[in-house]
Design a protein around this motif. Structure first.
Motif, mmCIF file in Angstrom:
data_model
loop_
_atom_site.group_PDB
_atom_site.id
_atom_site.type_symbol
_atom_site.label_atom_id
_atom_site.label_comp_id
_atom_site.label_asym_id
_atom_site.label_seq_id
_atom_site.Cartn_x
_atom_site.Cartn_y
_atom_site.Cartn_z
ATOM 1 N N LEU A 87 6.142 0.547 -0.351
ATOM 2 C CA LEU A 87 5.577 -0.654 -0.994
ATOM 3 C C LEU A 87 5.937 -0.744 -2.469
ATOM 4 O O LEU A 87 5.512 -1.711 -3.132
ATOM 5 C CB LEU A 87 4.053 -0.655 -0.837
ATOM 6 C CG LEU A 87 3.493 -0.689 0.592
ATOM 7 C CD1 LEU A 87 1.969 -0.673 0.564
ATOM 8 C CD2 LEU A 87 3.978 -1.928 1.347
ATOM 9 N N ASP A 88 6.646 0.216 -2.993
ATOM 10 C CA ASP A 88 6.934 0.225 -4.432
ATOM 11 C C ASP A 88 7.638 -1.041 -4.889
ATOM 12 O O ASP A 88 7.270 -1.646 -5.907
ATOM 13 C CB ASP A 88 7.793 1.448 -4.777
ATOM 14 C CG ASP A 88 6.968 2.722 -4.849
ATOM 15 O OD1 ASP A 88 5.731 2.601 -4.960
ATOM 16 O OD2 ASP A 88 7.561 3.819 -4.771
ATOM 17 N N SER A 89 8.661 -1.449 -4.175
ATOM 18 C CA SER A 89 9.437 -2.609 -4.593
ATOM 19 C C SER A 89 8.597 -3.881 -4.580
ATOM 20 O O SER A 89 8.592 -4.651 -5.552
ATOM 21 C CB SER A 89 10.659 -2.768 -3.677
ATOM 22 O OG SER A 89 11.398 -3.930 -4.014
ATOM 23 N N ALA A 90 7.882 -4.099 -3.466
ATOM 24 C CA ALA A 90 7.042 -5.300 -3.365
ATOM 25 C C ALA A 90 5.928 -5.268 -4.400
ATOM 26 O O ALA A 90 5.596 -6.300 -5.013
ATOM 27 C CB ALA A 90 6.473 -5.422 -1.954
ATOM 28 N N ASP A 131 -1.966 -1.132 10.339
ATOM 29 C CA ASP A 131 -0.992 -0.762 9.305
ATOM 30 C C ASP A 131 -0.713 -1.935 8.374
ATOM 31 O O ASP A 131 -0.597 -1.770 7.154
ATOM 32 C CB ASP A 131 0.309 -0.294 9.962
ATOM 33 C CG ASP A 131 0.107 0.926 10.843
ATOM 34 O OD1 ASP A 131 -0.750 1.754 10.501
ATOM 35 O OD2 ASP A 131 0.788 1.027 11.885
ATOM 36 N N VAL A 132 -0.616 -3.125 8.971
ATOM 37 C CA VAL A 132 -0.383 -4.328 8.168
ATOM 38 C C VAL A 132 -1.585 -4.617 7.281
ATOM 39 O O VAL A 132 -1.446 -5.019 6.123
ATOM 40 C CB VAL A 132 -0.082 -5.521 9.102
ATOM 41 C CG1 VAL A 132 -0.046 -6.819 8.313
ATOM 42 C CG2 VAL A 132 1.240 -5.317 9.830
ATOM 43 N N ILE A 133 -2.787 -4.390 7.795
ATOM 44 C CA ILE A 133 -3.999 -4.622 7.001
ATOM 45 C C ILE A 133 -4.051 -3.665 5.813
ATOM 46 O O ILE A 133 -4.383 -4.066 4.682
ATOM 47 C CB ILE A 133 -5.251 -4.471 7.895
ATOM 48 C CG1 ILE A 133 -5.337 -5.650 8.871
ATOM 49 C CG2 ILE A 133 -6.515 -4.381 7.049
ATOM 50 C CD1 ILE A 133 -6.489 -5.559 9.844
ATOM 51 N N LYS A 134 -3.719 -2.406 6.030
ATOM 52 C CA LYS A 134 -3.729 -1.440 4.924
ATOM 53 C C LYS A 134 -2.699 -1.807 3.858
ATOM 54 O O LYS A 134 -3.009 -1.768 2.654
ATOM 55 C CB LYS A 134 -3.467 -0.033 5.482
ATOM 56 C CG LYS A 134 -4.637 0.515 6.280
ATOM 57 C CD LYS A 134 -4.472 1.991 6.618
ATOM 58 C CE LYS A 134 -3.470 2.217 7.707
ATOM 59 N NZ LYS A 134 -3.456 3.637 8.153
ATOM 60 N N ASP A 135 -1.496 -2.194 4.281
ATOM 61 C CA ASP A 135 -0.478 -2.615 3.311
ATOM 62 C C ASP A 135 -0.931 -3.860 2.553
ATOM 63 O O ASP A 135 -0.690 -3.989 1.347
ATOM 64 C CB ASP A 135 0.843 -2.890 4.033
ATOM 65 C CG ASP A 135 1.502 -1.607 4.535
ATOM 66 O OD1 ASP A 135 1.025 -0.509 4.183
ATOM 67 O OD2 ASP A 135 2.472 -1.708 5.307
#
Length: 613
Positions: free
Chosen positions: A357-360, A444-448
């Motif tokens: 997630l660093d880039s986003a 997983d999508v919710i955590k991100d």
């Protein structure tokens, strides 16, 4: 040779008895949305499901060809109960698709005006038709076209047995002039099907055609998930006492077996064993028979394996909070109905932001940091950078006619303070354990999404809180604390988010009420309550269907009374069937590609708050 001749004969006799126009057939699925719009626009219950109904037994007079072919024993009819509006799976009664479509729309307009139960089927139908035509005069031409077409399709009165002719004449008079017939002649058969009227469900108490035993028992229960994967129509059912006979000899003529039925020797109240093949078999059955087992067990042990043990479960915070819940049947808010248990994720450890997630996150932080330095022109200031021409002109005109007091005549370009707080409430039910593709689950999508959302709000400086919820009945509503308003966003918060796992069910009303109470304590001018979910409210007690939807709606109404701004974000592709009723047409957003939720959630927040400063 015998089978070949039989198939040719069957095809011939069925075609001979078929009176439908297959080339003009209109499918229910093709017009379902239009039917739903008309039904609700004319006063139909927003929580009623609009679904297809299977043909049911109808004991009307049949001619010789019909009896030989076995046709017209079942007819597709319209009916409704307190939970659903049922229309035929398809209509091919008329020779043009336009007329068949108009019949669907007519039934949709008629349905909202029926009483909960029929007192006299024929008289009630006449009264409702007359009421609709008087209320909506524009429907008269459509009704007349349908009546004219239906009368052409009916068997002529002279061609019917003499015992049925008085009844048929009365029916024709009732159709053409609604309200003109009060008493109907008694006959040994039901009249020919009246497709522009509604028929009773299994709770009807009176039928003018007492000799016509019209079977209208329909199976009332089916889970929403099963309906999405199977034929959208209900099966007929019958309950019988279990037969303990051990005889195994069956004598019957196989060629007389016109339908396929199944006797299920199970007690549905106790036996919930899953059968992977049951759905396919059920779709092929005409009648499903269920009997309650009579065998007594010497002992019965019931174990609830839903809840994990205390050493494995999340950490409870306190003894719990009692909350009310809305009962739509009694139309009142029941106090202390639910017990909400605040919890902390167990074994959560401080963790940095995942590298994936660093880039986003970097891009989102840059975008939201710019919001801190947004400047606006402030008008009517006592001093400033430029003259406020509008204020100066108003002052000049007013001073020509009277003594005018000088107000601010300047505009100033200055920073604006964001006066907003936000609480994100996420659904953590067991449905979030489903995979959206080969790599990612919904959880997983919710955590991100929560992580990127937190990065964005931390960058802009808006106060925010994060909570999750799931439930197991009303006495165990789990309210997971991820971040409160007093805590800073750091690795500890990230660790809690990353330790999330799918929970149980979705008792949404109680969670929204507690989240509303927390957010209402904030002193900011605007308070945004975001609800992130993947389905409709449900639980394993009575909290499903209309009950859950009505309770959630009342929780949203209560939140708005507290001055909050509730908004729902969902990945449920069928959310438009129930979310407009709960949140309003502008109170929710559907993300059609769940994998895009992490990047879209911060941008949705920006759109919702861009006018708050």
């Amino acid at each position: 040779m015998e089978e070949w001749v039989g198939s040719i004969w069957h095809k011939f006799i069925v075609q001979k008895s078929n009176t439908e126009f297959d080339h003009a057939r209109v499918q229910f699925d093709d017009i379902k949305k239009s039917v739903g719009v008309i039904f609700r626009a004319l006063g139909g219950s927003p929580t009623k499901r609009v679904e297809a109904a299977v043909p049911r037994d109808y004991y009307a007079h049949r001619n010789f060809i019909d009896k030989i072919s076995g046709a017209k024993q079942q007819v597709s009819l319209a009916w409704q109960d307190e939970t659903s509006l049922r229309l035929p799976q398809s209509i091919a009664i008329f020779d043009t698709p336009q007329l068949n479509k108009e019949l669907y729309l007519w039934l949709a307009a008629l349905a909202p005006h029926y009483p909960e139960q029929f007192t006299h089927w024929a008289r009630d139908n006449q009264a409702v038709v007359a009421k609709v035509l008087n209320k909506c005069p524009a429907l008269r031409p459509r009704y007349q076209r349908l009546v004219t077409a239906i009368l052409k399709q009916r068997v002529p009165v002279e061609a019917l047995p003499k015992s049925l002719q008085p009844l048929e004449r009365a029916v024709i008079q009732a159709i053409t002039h609604p309200g003109s017939i009060i008493e109907f002649p008694v006959a040994h058969y039901a009249p020919q099907a009246i497709y522009i009227w509604f028929y009773p469900n299994e709770n009807v108490k009176d039928n003018p055609f007492s000799a016509a035993d019209i079977d209208c028992q329909e199976e009332q229960g089916s889970s929403a998930a099963t309906k999405q994967q199977s034929v959208q129509a209900r099966k007929k059912s019958q309950r019988i006492e279990e037969d303990d006979t051990k005889d195994s000899l069956m004598v019957f003529r196989l060629e007389n077996l016109f339908s396929w039925s199944e006797f299920s020797r199970v007690n549905r109240a106790e036996d919930d064993t899953e059968d992977d093949d049951a759905q396919r078999v059920a779709e092929d059955l005409d009648i499903i028979t269920v009997a309650k087992g009579s065998k007594q067990k010497t002992a019965k042990l019931k174990i609830d394996l839903d809840l994990p043990s205390a050493i494995e479960d999340d950490l409870p915070l306190g003894k719990g909070i009692t909350l009310p819940e809305w009962n739509y049947k009694s139309n009142q808010l029941v106090a202390e109905r639910c017990l909400l248990q605040p919890m902390l994720p167990r074994d959560s450890k401080p963790q940095p932001l995942p590298r994936s997630l660093d880039s986003a996150a970097k891009k989102i932080r840059q975008q939201f940091q710019q919001l801190q330095s947004i400047k606006n022109w402030q008008k009517s200031q006592p001093s400033g950078d430029e003259i406020d021409l509008t204020a100066w002109l108003d002052f000049h005109i007013e001073s020509q006619t009277s003594m005018a007091q000088e107000t601010g005549l300047y505009v100033r370009f200055q920073n604006c303070q964001r006066d907003i707080s936000c609480l994100l409430l996420s659904d953590l039910s067991m449905s979030t354990d489903a995979y959206i593709n080969n790599q990612l689950r919904v959880i997983d999508v919710i955590k991100d999404s929560m992580l990127l959302f937190s990065e964005a709000l931390a960058a802009v400086g808006d106060p925010f809180a994060l909570y999750g919820f799931s439930s197991v009945k009303r006495h165990h509503v789990r309210f997971t604390l991820l971040k409160n308003f007093a805590e800073p966003y750091n690795d500890h918060i990230r660790g809690r988010i990353l330790s999330l796992r799918p929970g149980f069910y979705t008792r949404m009303g109680a969670a929204i009420r507690q989240a509303s109470n927390i957010l209402a304590e904030q002193t900011h001018h605007r308070k945004l309550l975001l609800i992130l979910t993947d389905g409709k409210p449900n639980d394993i007690d009575n909290y499903e269907g209309r009950y859950g939807i009505e309770d959630t709606k009342q929780a949203i109404i209560a939140a708005r009374r507290l001055g909050l701004i509730p908004f729902c974000i969902t990945i449920d592709q069928k959310a438009d069937q129930y979310l407009p009723y709960i949140f309003g047409h502008n109170g929710f957003s559907v993300i059609f590609d769940p994998s895009q939720l992490p990047t879209k959630l911060p941008h949705l927040y920006h759109q919702l708050t861009q006018s708050s400063y």
